[in-house]
Design a protein around this motif. Structure first.
Motif, short mmCIF file in Angstrom:
data_model
loop_
_atom_site.label_atom_id
_atom_site.label_comp_id
_atom_site.label_asym_id
_atom_site.label_seq_id
_atom_site.Cartn_x
_atom_site.Cartn_y
_atom_site.Cartn_z
N MET A 1 0.84 -1.20 0.00
CA MET A 1 0.00 0.00 0.00
C MET A 1 0.87 1.25 0.00
N SER A 2 0.54 2.20 -0.88
CA SER A 2 1.30 3.44 -0.93
C SER A 2 1.08 4.26 0.32
N HIS A 3 2.00 5.17 0.59
CA HIS A 3 1.90 6.06 1.74
C HIS A 3 0.66 6.94 1.63
N ASP A 4 -0.02 7.14 2.73
CA ASP A 4 -1.20 7.99 2.77
C ASP A 4 -0.80 9.35 3.34
N PRO A 5 -0.72 10.41 2.50
CA PRO A 5 -0.23 11.70 2.97
C PRO A 5 -1.33 12.66 3.46
N LEU A 6 -2.59 12.24 3.39
CA LEU A 6 -3.69 13.15 3.70
C LEU A 6 -4.20 12.96 5.13
N HIS A 7 -5.03 13.92 5.55
CA HIS A 7 -5.59 13.88 6.90
C HIS A 7 -7.10 14.15 6.81
N PRO A 8 -7.90 13.40 7.58
CA PRO A 8 -7.52 12.31 8.48
C PRO A 8 -7.07 11.08 7.68
N PRO A 9 -6.20 10.27 8.26
CA PRO A 9 -5.68 9.11 7.53
C PRO A 9 -6.76 8.06 7.28
N LEU A 10 -6.57 7.31 6.20
CA LEU A 10 -7.52 6.24 5.87
C LEU A 10 -7.67 5.24 7.01
N SER A 11 -6.61 5.06 7.75
CA SER A 11 -6.62 4.08 8.84
C SER A 11 -7.60 4.44 9.95
N GLU A 12 -8.03 5.70 9.99
CA GLU A 12 -8.98 6.12 11.03
C GLU A 12 -10.42 5.76 10.68
N PHE A 13 -10.66 5.38 9.43
CA PHE A 13 -12.03 5.04 9.04
C PHE A 13 -12.26 3.55 9.32
N ALA A 14 -13.07 3.27 10.33
CA ALA A 14 -13.31 1.88 10.73
C ALA A 14 -14.77 1.52 10.53
N LEU A 15 -15.01 0.33 10.03
CA LEU A 15 -16.37 -0.16 9.83
C LEU A 15 -16.88 -0.86 11.08
N THR A 16 -18.17 -0.68 11.36
CA THR A 16 -18.79 -1.42 12.44
C THR A 16 -19.13 -2.83 11.95
N THR A 17 -19.46 -3.71 12.85
CA THR A 17 -19.87 -5.06 12.47
C THR A 17 -21.12 -5.01 11.59
N GLU A 18 -22.05 -4.13 11.95
CA GLU A 18 -23.28 -4.00 11.17
C GLU A 18 -22.97 -3.51 9.75
N GLU A 19 -22.05 -2.56 9.62
CA GLU A 19 -21.68 -2.06 8.30
C GLU A 19 -20.98 -3.13 7.47
N THR A 20 -20.11 -3.90 8.11
CA THR A 20 -19.40 -4.98 7.41
C THR A 20 -20.38 -6.01 6.86
N ASP A 21 -21.36 -6.38 7.69
CA ASP A 21 -22.37 -7.35 7.25
C ASP A 21 -23.23 -6.78 6.11
N ALA A 22 -23.54 -5.49 6.20
CA ALA A 22 -24.35 -4.85 5.15
C ALA A 22 -23.60 -4.82 3.83
N ILE A 23 -22.31 -4.58 3.87
CA ILE A 23 -21.49 -4.57 2.66
C ILE A 23 -21.45 -5.96 2.03
N LYS A 24 -21.30 -6.98 2.84
CA LYS A 24 -21.30 -8.36 2.32
C LYS A 24 -22.62 -8.65 1.61
N HIS A 25 -23.72 -8.20 2.22
CA HIS A 25 -25.04 -8.40 1.62
C HIS A 25 -25.11 -7.68 0.27
N ALA A 26 -24.64 -6.45 0.22
CA ALA A 26 -24.71 -5.65 -1.02
C ALA A 26 -23.85 -6.25 -2.13
N LEU A 27 -22.67 -6.72 -1.79
CA LEU A 27 -21.76 -7.29 -2.78
C LEU A 27 -22.30 -8.59 -3.39
N ALA A 28 -23.25 -9.22 -2.70
CA ALA A 28 -23.84 -10.45 -3.23
C ALA A 28 -24.92 -10.15 -4.26
#
Length: 296
Positions: A1-28
């Motif tokens: 992964m390339s260096h992330d020079p912006l703020h806030p960093p991408l690493s600060e964006f975290a998915l909740t369990t509910e959001e993760t499950d919703a994404i799996k549903h959508a991708l199907a």
């Protein structure tokens, strides 16, 4: 992964369990993004909230600017801002909700120019595996590169008079490809002279534009020199409309004061603060886009 020079960093964006499950549903589903389809009903509210969270996160990272042309997106809504899929979701469905593959763009850049094109990748066939490598892209990457390291957008607006100029800070392939691909030349304009009824390409136009561009590029211009240049530029030996007693054509006093006030604002900003592209806090009104959300 390339260096992330912006703020806030991408690493600060975290998915909740509910959001993760919703994404799996959508991708199907056949269409992993369209919320209105029947299959999205169980996760519609969750994904709608997530997509708003994604938009505001990337607006912070891009300082409320389009990631491709630096148009001002501040205060814009559905009819102005697209959640941008850098690798189109139609080309690589698994990246639909990948935070590093998302950003914010204006309707012009996303819907009218970029659309589903893959010509901005060096190798579309392998982009799924290399999407976090900035060197896989011919364009300036919205998340892994600082746009202003390559191109800066100079913008000044005084009433209905507008100056927009893109300055290439690097002479390299990414700068050229981004400039040409997103047709940045089409956004450049200088209506200051036209607003005053002056002929184009006068000394006024040349001096004001060169001064503002120099400041935008970080060049040091002494205050006295700057004011003198603007004042001299307002005097022309052209035709016969508004000649003073000495026979020299000049701008009306109130219009000259508008030029000087706007220019000095910019000068003070460049002297007192670390340089920030003018587009960060200056507004250019764009034509109203079509009432359609693409989010490619």
């Amino acid at each position: 992964m390339s260096h992330d020079p912006l703020h806030p960093p991408l690493s600060e964006f975290a998915l909740t369990t509910e959001e993760t499950d919703a994404i799996k549903h959508a991708l199907a589903l056949h269409d992993s993004w369209k919320l209105e389809q029947v299959g999205m009903e169980p996760v519609r509210d969750t994904l709608k909230a997530l997509r708003n969270r994604i938009k505001y996160f990337h607006l912070m990272r891009q300082k409320n600017l389009c990631c491709y042309c630096r148009s001002n997106l501040y205060g814009g809504g559905l009819f102005t801002i697209d959640r941008e899929h850098i690798v189109p979701k139609s080309h690589c469905k698994p990246l639909t909700y990948e935070i590093s593959n998302l950003s914010v763009a204006c309707k012009r850049c996303n819907m009218e120019i970029k659309k589903n094109k893959t010509s901005l990748f060096h190798n579309p066939a392998t982009i799924k595996d290399t999407h976090q490598d900035k060197d896989s892209y011919k364009i300036i990457h919205p998340n892994f590169e600082v746009y202003e390291d390559f191109i800066s957008r100079t913008q000044l607006q005084e009433g209905t008079s507008v100056l927009v100029k893109f300055n290439k800070r690097k002479e390299d392939a990414k700068t050229e490809f981004t400039y040409e691909f997103f047709k940045l030349r089409e956004l450049e304009c200088n209506s200051f002279d036209a607003a005053q009824g002056l002929p184009q390409s006068t000394s006024t136009q040349t001096a004001i534009e060169s001064s503002l561009v120099s400041i935008a590029q970080g060049d040091s211009i002494p205050l006295d020199t700057f004011i003198s240049l603007i004042r001299q530029a307002a005097t022309s030996e052209s035709d016969d409309d508004q000649k003073n007693s000495s026979g020299i054509n000049t701008l009306p006093k109130d219009e000259m004061n508008k030029f000087i006030t706007a220019a000095l604002e910019l000068y003070a900003k460049s002297v007192n603060e670390q340089y920030t592209p003018i587009g960060h806090d200056r507004t250019l009104s764009l034509p109203a886009p079509r009432a359609q959300e693409s989010d490619e």
